[in-house]
Write a protein that holds these residues in place. Structure first.
Motif, PDB file in Angstrom:
ATOM      1  N   VAL A 189       0.815  -0.749  -0.257  1.00  0.00           N
ATOM      2  CA  VAL A 189      -0.059   0.032  -0.164  1.00  0.00           C
ATOM      3  C   VAL A 189       0.742   1.107   0.294  1.00  0.00           C
ATOM      4  O   VAL A 189       0.744   2.578  -0.639  1.00  0.00           O
ATOM      5  CB  VAL A 189      -0.750  -0.122   1.375  1.00  0.00           C
ATOM      6  CG1 VAL A 189      -1.596   1.202   1.191  1.00  0.00           C
ATOM      7  CG2 VAL A 189      -2.031  -1.071   0.882  1.00  0.00           C
ATOM      8  N   GLU A 192       1.834   1.376  -3.539  1.00  0.00           N
ATOM      9  CA  GLU A 192       0.981   2.237  -4.483  1.00  0.00           C
ATOM     10  C   GLU A 192       0.821   4.121  -3.517  1.00  0.00           C
ATOM     11  O   GLU A 192      -0.012   4.538  -5.144  1.00  0.00           O
ATOM     12  CB  GLU A 192      -0.122   1.903  -3.927  1.00  0.00           C
ATOM     13  CG  GLU A 192      -0.066   0.071  -4.910  1.00  0.00           C
ATOM     14  CD  GLU A 192       0.618   0.038  -6.218  1.00  0.00           C
ATOM     15  OE1 GLU A 192      -0.448   0.990  -7.125  1.00  0.00           O
ATOM     16  OE2 GLU A 192       0.810  -0.442  -6.897  1.00  0.00           O
ATOM     17  N   ALA A 193       0.812   4.121  -2.833  1.00  0.00           N
ATOM     18  CA  ALA A 193       0.838   5.583  -1.845  1.00  0.00           C
ATOM     19  C   ALA A 193       2.616   6.581  -2.450  1.00  0.00           C
ATOM     20  O   ALA A 193       2.094   7.777  -2.377  1.00  0.00           O
ATOM     21  CB  ALA A 193       0.484   5.381  -0.677  1.00  0.00           C
TER      22      ALA A 193
END
Length: 288
Positions: A189, A192-193
Motif C-alpha cells: 500500500v 502504491e501511495a
C-alpha cells in the motif's frame, strides 16, 4: 554419542542436517526422495535405505510436514528398534501438542521416547545453523538430544514436558505468520501511495511498528524468495501457514479460549491479499 538419524531433508531439514554433519557427528539421513539426501551424503552422512535402517541410531531427529508423516516414521522405527536399548525420537515438525503427546504415549512401551523440538528461523537461518529450538520432554530426554540440536541452532530452550515445545512454537508462529503476512501487504500500500521502500523500512525500524521482519528486512526478502518465489512454493507455504494457525486455534480451544486473534490471522492467511512473486520483484527493484 551414537549415530544420529535425520529424517526429512526438505527446505528446512537439508540445512539442519548439513550443519549437524559439519559439526563432526556421525549422521545417517533418510528422505522419501532419495535425491534430497545427496548434499548431506556428499558431506559424509550415511544414506539409509529405509527408515528401519535408522533403528540403530539414537537419537533420531524428524523434520517432516505433518503429524501423519511423523507417525509413519515412528511406526517404521518401532518395527526394528531394540526395546531393551531404547530410542529417543525428537519431532522437529510443527504438529499439534496433543498429537505429540499421543505418539509419546503410544510408543513408550516399545522403548521409544518421543519428544518435541520444533524450530524457528526459516530456511536462511537453518542453513546458517542459527535456529531457535523449543524442546519439550523430561530434562534427561532433552539433555540426551541437546548435542545433536546445538550444531543447528543459536539457542535450545527446554520449555517443559512433552508437547510444551510445540505449544511454544504455535504461540511464536501465530505472531511470525501475522508479521510475514501483514508487513508485505502494508508496504505494498505504501508503494502504491508513492512512498520510497527503503525510507519506509527505515522509518518503521525507528517506530512502534518495528518487528522481526522489518528489523531483518534483507533476510526477509531472501526468505520470501524461497517461500513465494514461484507459484508452487507460494501455495505450499500458504498450506503450511494455514495448518499452523489452525493448530494454534485448536490449542486455544483446548485451553478454553475462543481466540479471535487466531481467527483474524487465519483470515489474513486465507485472503487474496498475499505477497507473490510480482510484489517480491517490486520490493527487490525498490531496494536496488
Amino acid at each position: 554419542m551414537s549415530k544420529v538419524g535425520f529424517v526429512g531433508l526438505g527446505v528446512m531439514g537439508n540445512g539442519m542436517a548439513q550443519n549437524l554433519i559439519k559439526s563432526g557427528q556421525d549422521v545417517m539421513v533418510y528422505d522419501v526422495r532419495p535425491e534430497a539426501c545427496d548434499a548431506a551424503v556428499g558431506l559424509g552422512a550415511e544414506r539409509a535405505g529405509s527408515l528401519e535402517d535408522m533403528a540403530g541410531c539414537d537419537p533420531v531427529l524428524v523434520m517432516v510436514n505433518t503429524a501423519d508423516q511423523a507417525s509413519s516414521v515412528i511406526s517404521a522405527l518401532s518395527k526394528a528398534v531394540d526395546s531393551a536399548k531404547g530410542l529417543t525420537v525428537a519431532i522437529m515438525s510443527t504438529i499439534e501438542p496433543q498429537e505429540l503427546r499421543k505418539l509419546a504415549g503410544q510408543y513408550k512401551a516399545k522403548g521409544i521416547d518421543v519428544i518435541d523440538a520444533p524450530v524457528s528461523g526459516g530456511p536462511v537461518l537453518a542453513n546458517a545453523g542459527q535456529l531457535s529450538i523449543m524442546a519439550g520432554g523430561t530434562e534427561s530426554q532433552v539433555d540426551k538430544v541437546r548435542p545433536a540440536l546445538e550444531p543447528m541452532s543459536k539457542a535450545v530452550f527446554h520449555v517443559g514436558d512433552a508437547g510444551q515445545g510445540l505449544a511454544m512454537k504455535l504461540v511464536n508462529n501465530v505472531i511470525t505468520i501475522a508479521n510475514m503476512t501483514l508487513v508485505p501487504a502494508a508496504l505494498k500500500v505504501g508503494l502504491e501511495a508513492g512512498l520510497n521502500l527503503k525510507k519506509m523500512v527505515e522509518v518503521i525500524k525507528a517506530s512502534a511498528g518495528n518487528n522481526f521482519v522489518i528489523e531483518n528486512w534483507e533476510m526477509a526478502l531472501l526468505v520470501m524468495d524461497i517461500m513465494i518465489g514461484n507459484e508452487a512454493s507460494k501455495q505450499n507455504q500458504l498450506k503450511i501457514n494455514e495448518k499452523d494457525i489452525r493448530a494454534f486455534i485448536s490449542l486455544a480451544k483446548e485451553m478454553g479460549i475462543d481466540s479471535g486473534a487466531g481467527a483474524g490471522v487465519l483470515s489474513m492467511v486465507l485472503s487474496d491479499d498475499q505477497a507473490d512473486k510480482a510484489l517480491l520483484d517490486k520490493f527487490k527493484a525498490a531496494m536496488a
